[in-house]
Every structure is written in structure tokens, then in C-alpha cells.
Scaffold this motif. Structure first.
Motif, PDB file in Angstrom:
ATOM      1  N   UNK A  72      34.712  -5.638  16.431  1.00 32.08           N
ATOM      2  CA  UNK A  72      33.922  -6.067  17.714  1.00 32.08           C
ATOM      3  C   UNK A  72      33.292  -7.088  17.426  1.00 32.08           C
ATOM      4  N   UNK A  73      32.457  -7.158  16.286  1.00 35.49           N
ATOM      5  CA  UNK A  73      31.488  -8.219  16.009  1.00 35.49           C
ATOM      6  C   UNK A  73      32.472  -9.444  15.847  1.00 35.49           C
ATOM      7  N   UNK A  74      33.377  -9.371  14.912  1.00 38.95           N
ATOM      8  CA  UNK A  74      34.222 -10.613  14.817  1.00 38.95           C
ATOM      9  C   UNK A  74      34.508 -11.092  15.879  1.00 38.95           C
ATOM     10  N   UNK A  75      35.294 -10.414  16.537  1.00 40.13           N
ATOM     11  CA  UNK A  75      35.766 -10.985  17.950  1.00 40.13           C
ATOM     12  C   UNK A  75      34.940 -11.686  18.607  1.00 40.13           C
ATOM     13  N   UNK A  76      33.694 -10.874  18.807  1.00 41.59           N
ATOM     14  CA  UNK A  76      32.623 -11.537  19.848  1.00 41.59           C
ATOM     15  C   UNK A  76      32.082 -12.825  19.433  1.00 41.59           C
ATOM     16  N   UNK A  77      31.995 -12.928  18.126  1.00 39.34           N
ATOM     17  CA  UNK A  77      31.578 -14.188  17.423  1.00 39.34           C
ATOM     18  C   UNK A  77      32.454 -15.362  17.359  1.00 39.34           C
ATOM     19  N   UNK A  78      33.694 -15.002  17.489  1.00 40.15           N
ATOM     20  CA  UNK A  78      34.663 -15.862  17.903  1.00 40.15           C
ATOM     21  C   UNK A  78      35.029 -16.197  19.130  1.00 40.15           C
ATOM     22  N   UNK A  79      34.831 -15.379  20.163  1.00 42.68           N
ATOM     23  CA  UNK A  79      34.850 -15.759  21.611  1.00 42.68           C
ATOM     24  C   UNK A  79      33.709 -16.501  21.786  1.00 42.68           C
ATOM     25  N   UNK A  80      32.685 -16.158  21.304  1.00 43.71           N
ATOM     26  CA  UNK A  80      31.637 -17.002  21.631  1.00 43.71           C
ATOM     27  C   UNK A  80      31.625 -18.416  21.219  1.00 43.71           C
ATOM     28  N   UNK A  81      32.104 -18.849  20.068  1.00 44.37           N
ATOM     29  CA  UNK A  81      32.465 -20.313  19.682  1.00 44.37           C
ATOM     30  C   UNK A  81      33.698 -20.883  20.654  1.00 44.37           C
ATOM     31  N   UNK A  82      34.438 -19.987  21.084  1.00 40.62           N
ATOM     32  CA  UNK A  82      35.452 -20.450  21.815  1.00 40.62           C
ATOM     33  C   UNK A  82      35.070 -20.793  23.248  1.00 40.62           C
TER      34      UNK A  82
END
Length: 337
Positions: A72-82
């Protein structure tokens, strides 16, 4: 004394068998006879005694450092930059198209009029930033909601502990901001730097551009930014540093500060290449990273001391942004902004 010998024997036996209590709220190891956690003070009288070799928090799906949450953390960080580097570009393009259609003008007309272009630019910045934050929050909050829900529950059950660190966090944050301001002043005393970073200057410009834009930037700055940035820069990023809090505080604080300064620095570098800016402009902008580091270190420290609960960090961030907004409004209406 036979009773004392038996007591010492019981203590030795508990230590030998590693029988202790883990506080389910902060993860602190407590003696099996403790009725209250020695770290956060919560009642652990009826908590199950556990072998210390197996921390029950590691199997708790809501615990900060649980491996199951790292996806979830990795996905959240990736989505933030997206959202901030791809989605925001799409929103700006869409807004520009709609804005030009409403105004019944084309790109050439827009670029030929400085007044018209400034009006477009402030509107575009206000709506693009607002919609980007709304989109990011609307996507990331549901992903991290089980973790947020756990933090809210812990906060409600031990409010004294968490409010204490919220209050201390506000004091620590302003202490950090004062120190950071002194550092920036020392590093720029020989330069007419304008007294503010490019990021803050953009916010000030949007605030002065009209009532609707002021509302959009206020909601974004005071409500959406504290929630989103704390979820990413504290909750998600801290989850990767299970056994090194100092490293977590330093790295997350630098990343947080960089996000607010580096984009403007990159823009200035491009302007330097085009000979529209000077190297001193780049230096001046980069120095403002210390302003954000003061805030970031303070909030990261509060997050650590509040046992990885995101709620105090959000409150501290909210207070900082709210007071900054009020001060900017006062300066704006007094004619000094």
C-alpha cells in the motif's frame, strides 16, 4: 526471606522465558505485571501476556511497520508522483482548452496579452493544484483507510498522550521554523531574495487573483495538503525504515523539503540555459529548502514520538498552514504582500 526468594525466582523465570506484554497501541515491551504501558500510559491490565520473541504487532495488519502494508505504501507513493507529474499536466491541458473556449480566444491572443495571460495563469494554477490534490486524496485515502482508521481509534482511546504530542509538536515546529529562518537570513543577507520561496510566491499570487481562487487555494493548503502530505511523507515513507528512526526522519524530511523547492530550481536551471536567469537565482531558491526542513524535521519527530500515529502530524501540519494562510491574508489586505 522465603517470599522474597520466590519473588526473585518469578522475575528470573519471566525473564528466562521472555514473558512480557506488548502494548498494542505503541509496541512498547512491558513487564507482565504492568497495568499501564511505560511509554504511552494506556491501560494494558487485561492484555494477553506474550513471548517477546514474537511481537503481536508484527501480525497486526494495521501496524505501521507491518510488511503487509508496504504494498500500500509503495502504491501510494507511486500514485502521488503520478498525480503531481502526469495527472496535473492533463488537468492543466484540459483547463486551458476549456478556459480558452469560454473566453473565445486562441493561443496567439492569449500569448500576446500580458494581462490576459496573467489572468489565465493564476486561474490555471489554482484549478490545476486544487483538482490534483482532490484527485490524489480521493484515491489515496481509500487505499490507506484501514490504517487511518486504526490511528483514529488509537487517538480516541488515548487522547491525552496524542494531544500532548500535538501541542509539543506545534511548539517544536515553530522553534524549527525560527531556526530555519535565521539560517536562510544568514545565507541570503547579501542578496535581495524577496523573502519567500517560489512555491510560496505562487500561493500568494493565486490568493490575490480573486475570491474563487482564494477559496480553492485555502482549501488545498489548509485541509488537503496536510492530509495528503502526511500520509505520503510520514505514514508511507516511514514504513520503509523499521529499525532506523533517525534515517527515517532525515530522509523523509529532505524529500518533503525537496518537493517544495526542487521543481522551482529545475525551472530556474532551464531559464539559466536560456539565459533568462542567473546562477544566483538558483542559489537563492535552493536556500529556501531550510525553511521546509525546519517544519519537516519537527513533524517527523512528532510522528515518531506519537508512535507512528498520523493524526497528531496532520494536526501540526494543519496548524502551520492555517496560521500561514491567516498571516498572508492579513499582509495581503494591509497592502504588504
Amino acid at each position: 526471606d522465603l517470599r522474597m526468594s520466590r519473588g526473585l525466582g518469578d522475575v528470573y523465570k519471566r525473564q528466562r522465558l521472555n514473558i512480557m506484554k506488548y502494548c498494542k497501541y505503541c509496541g512498547q515491551i512491558n513487564d507482565s505485571d504492568n497495568n499501564f504501558c511505560i511509554r504511552c500510559g494506556i491501560n494494558i491490565k487485561n492484555q494477553i501476556v506474550t513471548d517477546t520473541q514474537e511481537n503481536p504487532n508484527d501480525s497486526d495488519p494495521f501496524y505501521l511497520e507491518n510488511k503487509q502494508n508496504k504494498t500500500k505504501y509503495i502504491l501510494s507513493i507511486a500514485l502521488y508522483f503520478f498525480f503531481f507529474y502526469i495527472f496535473s499536466g492533463f488537468i492543466q491541458f484540459l483547463f486551458t482548452t476549456i478556459w480558452l473556449a469560454i473566453k473565445h480566444i486562441d493561443y496567439d491572443t492569449l500569448n500576446s496579452s500580458k494581462t490576459l495571460y496573467n489572468e489565465y495563469l493564476t486561474d490555471a494554477l489554482a484549478w490545476t493544484n486544487f483538482l490534483t490534490y482532490v484527485g490524489a486524496c480521493g484515491t489515496l485515502i481509500p487505499i490507506l483507510f484501514p490504517i487511518i482508521k486504526k490511528d483514529l481509534k488509537n487517538f480516541a482511546q488515548n487522547q491525552g498522550f496524542y494531544w500532548k504530542w500535538t501541542g509539543l509538536g506545534i511548539l517544536i515546529m515553530y522553534g524549527g521554523i525560527i531556526i530555519a529562518s535565521i539560517i536562510v537570513s544568514i545565507l541570503t543577507f547579501w542578496i535581495d531574495s524577496g523573502g519567500t520561496s517560489e512555491n510560496q510566491e505562487v500561493i500568494n499570487t493565486i490568493m490575490k487573483s480573486g475570491g474563487l481562487n482564494l477559496v480553492l487555494i485555502s482549501v488545498m493548503t489548509v485541509i488537503l495538503a496536510p492530509i495528503l502530505e502526511e500520509l505520503i511523507f510520514r505514514k508511507a515513507l516511514f514504513g520503509f525504515f523499521k529499525h532506523n528512526t533517525i534515517k527515517a526522519v532525515i530522509i523523509t524530511s529532505i524529500i518533503f523539503a525537496s518537493i517544495h523547492v526542487v521543481p522551482a530550481c529545475l525551472t530556474i536551471m532551464l531559464e539559466i540555459i536560456a539565459k533568462n536567469a542567473r546562477w544566483i537565482d538558483l542559489y537563492t531558491e535552493f536556500v529556501y529548502i531550510f525553511s521546509y526542513l525546519g517544519q519537516a524535521f519537527a513533524i517527523s519527530y512528532v510522528y515518531h514520538k506519537s508512535n507512528g500515529n498520523i493524526i497528531p502530524s496532520i494536526f501540526v501540519h494543519f496548524v502551520n498552514n492555517f496560521i500561514s494562510l491567516i498571516m498572508n491574508l492579513i499582509l495581503m489586505y494591509s497592502g504588504n504582500l
